[in-house]
Scaffold this motif. Sequence first.
Motif, PDB file in Angstrom:
ATOM      1  N   PHE A  46       0.707  -1.193  -0.200  1.00 17.75           N
ATOM      2  CA  PHE A  46      -0.018   0.110  -0.288  1.00 17.75           C
ATOM      3  C   PHE A  46       0.918   1.327  -0.017  1.00 17.75           C
ATOM      4  CE2 PHE A  46      -3.460   2.740   0.842  1.00 17.75           C
ATOM      5  CZ  PHE A  46      -3.147   3.617   1.648  1.00 17.75           C
ATOM      6  N   VAL A  47       0.644   2.192  -0.975  1.00 16.26           N
ATOM      7  CA  VAL A  47       1.378   3.518  -1.037  1.00 16.26           C
ATOM      8  C   VAL A  47       0.491   4.658  -0.465  1.00 16.26           C
ATOM      9  CG1 VAL A  47       2.432   5.093  -2.572  1.00 16.26           C
ATOM     10  CG2 VAL A  47       2.735   2.493  -3.050  1.00 16.26           C
ATOM     11  N   ALA A  48      -0.673   4.903  -0.902  1.00 14.72           N
ATOM     12  CA  ALA A  48      -1.551   5.867  -0.656  1.00 14.72           C
ATOM     13  C   ALA A  48      -2.995   5.584  -1.175  1.00 14.72           C
ATOM     14  CB  ALA A  48      -0.947   7.204  -1.089  1.00 14.72           C
ATOM     15  N   ALA A  49      -3.993   6.512  -0.384  1.00 15.32           N
ATOM     16  CA  ALA A  49      -5.224   6.460  -1.063  1.00 15.32           C
ATOM     17  C   ALA A  49      -5.973   7.713  -0.600  1.00 15.32           C
ATOM     18  CB  ALA A  49      -5.938   5.387  -0.448  1.00 15.32           C
ATOM     19  N   ILE A  50      -7.047   8.166  -1.195  1.00 14.84           N
ATOM     20  CA  ILE A  50      -7.954   9.408  -1.037  1.00 14.84           C
ATOM     21  C   ILE A  50      -9.212   8.993  -1.535  1.00 14.84           C
ATOM     22  CG2 ILE A  50      -7.193  10.169  -3.315  1.00 14.84           C
ATOM     23  CD1 ILE A  50      -7.061  12.887  -2.529  1.00 14.84           C
ATOM     24  N   THR A  51     -10.078   9.594  -0.584  1.00 14.63           N
ATOM     25  CA  THR A  51     -11.322   9.659  -0.777  1.00 14.63           C
ATOM     26  C   THR A  51     -11.783  10.595  -1.909  1.00 14.63           C
ATOM     27  OG1 THR A  51     -12.022  11.072   1.099  1.00 14.63           O
ATOM     28  CG2 THR A  51     -11.888   8.728   1.817  1.00 14.63           C
ATOM     29  N   TRP A  52     -12.635  10.209  -2.887  1.00 10.74           N
ATOM     30  CA  TRP A  52     -12.738  11.176  -3.838  1.00 10.74           C
ATOM     31  C   TRP A  52     -13.760  12.556  -3.444  1.00 10.74           C
ATOM     32  CZ3 TRP A  52     -10.176  10.946  -8.350  1.00 10.74           C
ATOM     33  CH2 TRP A  52     -10.490  11.630  -9.430  1.00 10.74           C
ATOM     34  N   SER A  53     -14.506  12.145  -2.579  1.00 14.83           N
ATOM     35  CA  SER A  53     -15.491  13.083  -2.404  1.00 14.83           C
ATOM     36  C   SER A  53     -14.768  14.184  -1.341  1.00 14.83           C
ATOM     37  CB  SER A  53     -16.828  12.614  -1.865  1.00 14.83           C
ATOM     38  OG  SER A  53     -16.571  11.912  -0.848  1.00 14.83           O
ATOM     39  N   GLY A  54     -14.267  13.510  -0.302  1.00 20.08           N
ATOM     40  CA  GLY A  54     -13.791  14.406   0.702  1.00 20.08           C
ATOM     41  C   GLY A  54     -12.333  14.811   0.559  1.00 20.08           C
ATOM     42  N   GLY A  55     -11.585  14.145   0.044  1.00 21.61           N
ATOM     43  CA  GLY A  55     -10.211  14.298  -0.206  1.00 21.61           C
ATOM     44  C   GLY A  55      -9.248  13.981   1.149  1.00 21.61           C
ATOM     45  N   ASN A  56     -10.020  13.088   1.891  1.00 24.58           N
ATOM     46  CA  ASN A  56      -9.094  12.546   3.185  1.00 24.58           C
ATOM     47  C   ASN A  56      -7.938  11.621   2.461  1.00 24.58           C
ATOM     48  OD1 ASN A  56     -10.856  13.743   5.176  1.00 24.58           O
ATOM     49  ND2 ASN A  56     -12.315  12.060   4.697  1.00 24.58           N
ATOM     50  N   THR A  57      -6.770  11.788   2.847  1.00 27.77           N
ATOM     51  CA  THR A  57      -5.740  11.019   2.641  1.00 27.77           C
ATOM     52  C   THR A  57      -5.096  10.050   3.450  1.00 27.77           C
ATOM     53  OG1 THR A  57      -4.179  12.533   3.254  1.00 27.77           O
ATOM     54  CG2 THR A  57      -5.141  12.858   0.760  1.00 27.77           C
ATOM     55  N   PHE A  58      -4.352   8.986   3.109  1.00 21.32           N
ATOM     56  CA  PHE A  58      -3.750   7.751   3.866  1.00 21.32           C
ATOM     57  C   PHE A  58      -2.607   7.415   3.171  1.00 21.32           C
ATOM     58  CE2 PHE A  58      -7.922   7.557   6.213  1.00 21.32           C
ATOM     59  CZ  PHE A  58      -8.701   7.902   5.068  1.00 21.32           C
ATOM     60  N   TYR A  59      -1.629   7.159   4.104  1.00 19.07           N
ATOM     61  CA  TYR A  59      -0.155   7.066   3.257  1.00 19.07           C
ATOM     62  C   TYR A  59       0.356   5.464   4.090  1.00 19.07           C
ATOM     63  CZ  TYR A  59      -0.446  11.348   1.161  1.00 19.07           C
ATOM     64  OH  TYR A  59      -0.649  12.615   0.376  1.00 19.07           O
ATOM     65  N   GLY A  60       1.103   4.880   3.404  1.00 24.87           N
ATOM     66  CA  GLY A  60       2.087   3.926   3.898  1.00 24.87           C
ATOM     67  C   GLY A  60       3.077   4.386   4.663  1.00 24.87           C
TER      68      GLY A  60
END
Length: 121
Positions: A46-60
Amino acid sequence: VQLVESGGGLVQPGGSLRLSCAASGFAFSSYSLGWFRQAPGKEHEFVAAITWSGGNTFYGDSVKGRFTISRDKAKNTLYLQMNSLKPEDTAVYYCVARRGVSVWASDYDYWGQGTQVTVSS
């Protein structure tokens, strides 16, 4: 659903690269998009993810502080800005999509074809 990555290539250690993923064919508002990578002989990471609507981000953990994920809603495009690249970042990078967010590759319904990133002097 279609996810098409671009922007991979060869870069020297310490350099930067930006990946793009053109997305189409699904209801973006309920989805999260992200990036996984796979180095030779290793599992998907896992590298990163983002919620399309709210733009919340998550990173490895291995990319925190160096990589930035973002999206352009008008263009339906996902980006991954990669700075301070290291040889261990060398991998095939995949754009992914699913409802909700997960760090597990098996949870993702949709995958792009991948783009190679090589960090080497």
